[in-house]
Scaffold this active site. Structure first.
Site, mmCIF file in Angstrom:
data_model
loop_
_atom_site.group_PDB
_atom_site.id
_atom_site.type_symbol
_atom_site.label_atom_id
_atom_site.label_comp_id
_atom_site.label_asym_id
_atom_site.label_seq_id
_atom_site.Cartn_x
_atom_site.Cartn_y
_atom_site.Cartn_z
ATOM 1 N N SER A 146 37.597 41.018 45.867
ATOM 2 C CA SER A 146 36.282 40.261 45.423
ATOM 3 C C SER A 146 36.579 38.863 44.818
ATOM 4 O O SER A 146 37.477 38.702 44.409
ATOM 5 C CB SER A 146 35.411 41.112 44.576
ATOM 6 N N ASP B 143 29.848 38.055 42.620
ATOM 7 C CA ASP B 143 29.019 37.223 41.405
ATOM 8 C C ASP B 143 29.057 36.102 41.638
ATOM 9 O O ASP B 143 29.858 35.546 42.536
ATOM 10 C CB ASP B 143 29.582 37.497 40.016
ATOM 11 N N ARG C 127 40.390 51.677 44.263
ATOM 12 C CA ARG C 127 39.926 51.446 45.508
ATOM 13 C C ARG C 127 40.765 51.712 46.715
ATOM 14 O O ARG C 127 40.310 52.067 47.812
ATOM 15 C CB ARG C 127 39.560 49.727 45.646
ATOM 16 N N ARG D 85 52.904 53.617 37.232
ATOM 17 C CA ARG D 85 51.901 52.996 36.475
ATOM 18 C C ARG D 85 50.455 53.061 37.111
ATOM 19 O O ARG D 85 49.834 52.135 36.995
ATOM 20 C CB ARG D 85 52.293 51.510 36.618
ATOM 21 N N ARG E 89 45.140 40.914 51.497
ATOM 22 C CA ARG E 89 44.377 41.210 50.161
ATOM 23 C C ARG E 89 42.910 41.324 50.579
ATOM 24 O O ARG E 89 42.331 40.596 51.575
ATOM 25 C CB ARG E 89 44.759 39.865 49.332
ATOM 26 N N GLY F 170 42.642 45.098 44.503
ATOM 27 C CA GLY F 170 43.082 44.885 43.189
ATOM 28 C C GLY F 170 43.136 46.281 42.554
ATOM 29 O O GLY F 170 44.316 46.655 41.764
ATOM 30 N N ARG G 212 27.457 46.518 46.781
ATOM 31 C CA ARG G 212 28.655 45.939 46.562
ATOM 32 C C ARG G 212 29.514 47.087 47.611
ATOM 33 O O ARG G 212 30.342 46.247 48.313
ATOM 34 C CB ARG G 212 29.169 46.137 45.144
HETATM 35 N N1 HPA Z 1 36.426 35.086 38.321
HETATM 36 C C1 HPA Z 1 37.543 35.205 38.919
HETATM 37 N N2 HPA Z 1 38.061 36.303 39.704
HETATM 38 C C2 HPA Z 1 36.957 36.989 40.171
HETATM 39 C C3 HPA Z 1 35.757 36.775 39.984
HETATM 40 C C4 HPA Z 1 35.256 35.549 38.958
HETATM 41 O O1 HPA Z 1 34.037 35.058 38.689
HETATM 42 N N3 HPA Z 1 34.832 37.633 40.587
HETATM 43 C C5 HPA Z 1 35.626 38.367 41.185
HETATM 44 N N4 HPA Z 1 36.774 38.051 41.134
#
Ligand code: HPA
Length: 239
Positions: free
Chosen positions: A93, A208, A27, A46, A90, A23, A221
């Site tokens: 996370s 998370d 990175r 951009r 892709r 994303g 991470r």
């Molecule tokens: N929500 C949506 N997208 C995410 C999250 C989340 O908690 N964590 C990492 N990408």
């Protein structure tokens, strides 16, 4: 060729056939610097940085996708349609929806559920679950096996909303569709690949948990991120 509205590259051959998409464009920079040789920065529009270089002698591109389906929808469409990219993996996370998934686990998406209108608006697709390419998923599994890195397979939720306060917040989607984790991009990527007859897949690390509300530390991470990237790079160069 003329560039696209969002990518300034005028020579298709500057893109590899396989593109890894995190994303965050920084990175992408980090992956290129750590893993690739002979790296060229090919897009800065951009600040959606794209780098092409070589991994174990084979050409690979890494480009940021931005967050969310509208943005990955634009970039992946242009890569597939105008730059002859064949495969997009892709690398992202996600948040865990179940305590069966732990922080730092590496997840390979077997499909993506979404309530997004992306696929119906763009292509008239009525399905709310889309699949990645079997071939790319097999390569990811094989690469993980070769590297001896455990992975978890499952349906992921591609959500349009990060801050969700209405309804059951996530248990509805988990319990109805069996989603094990949430991210915000794969459904649009898979829709584009389906429409344009290309290949897409998604590999994620758990950053998370919506169940326990734990979050990861920066150091750990990074380590789990590296494992995921190594799997994706090995899959990218597999014949
Ligand atoms: N929500 C949506 N997208 C995410 C999250 C989340 O908690 N964590 C990492 N990408």
């Amino acid at each position: 060729m003329i560039p696209t509205p969002h990518i300034e590259v005028t020579d298709k051959s500057l893109f590899a056939k396989t593109v890894l998409m995190p994303g965050d464009p920084l990175r992408a920079k980090w992956v290129a610097e750590k893993y690739l040789t002979d790296v060229k920065l090919i897009n800065t529009v951009r600040n959606m940085l794209a780098f092409t270089g070589y991994y174990k002698g084979k050409k690979v591109t890494v480009m940021g996708s931005g967050m969310g389906m509208p943005t990955i929808g634009i970039y992946s469409y242009e890569l597939f349609k105008f730059y002859d990219v064949e495969n997009i993996i892709r690398v992202g996370s996600c948040g865990a929806y179940t305590d069966k998934v732990n922080l730092y686990d590496v997840i390979i998406a077997t499909s993506a559920f979404s309530e997004s209108t992306y696929a119906s608006t763009a292509f008239g697709y009525q399905e709310n679950i889309l699949k990645p390419s079997d071939e790319l998923v097999n390569k990811l599994h094989q690469a993980a096996k070769n590297l001896n890195i455990p992975t978890v397979d499952g349906i992921i939720h591609s959500s349009d909303v990060f801050y969700r306060h209405h309804g059951n917040v996530f248990t509805d989607v988990r319990d109805k569709f069996g989603c094990i984790a949430v991210e915000m991009e794969s459904f649009a990527l898979f829709a584009n690949a389906k429409y344009l007859n290309k290949n897409a897949a998604c590999i994620l690390t758990v950053s998370d948990s919506l169940v326990t509300n734990e979050a990861t530390s920066a150091k750990e991470r990074q380590e789990s991120f590296n494992k995921m990237i190594e799997i994706a790079l090995e899959a990218a160069i597999m014949d």
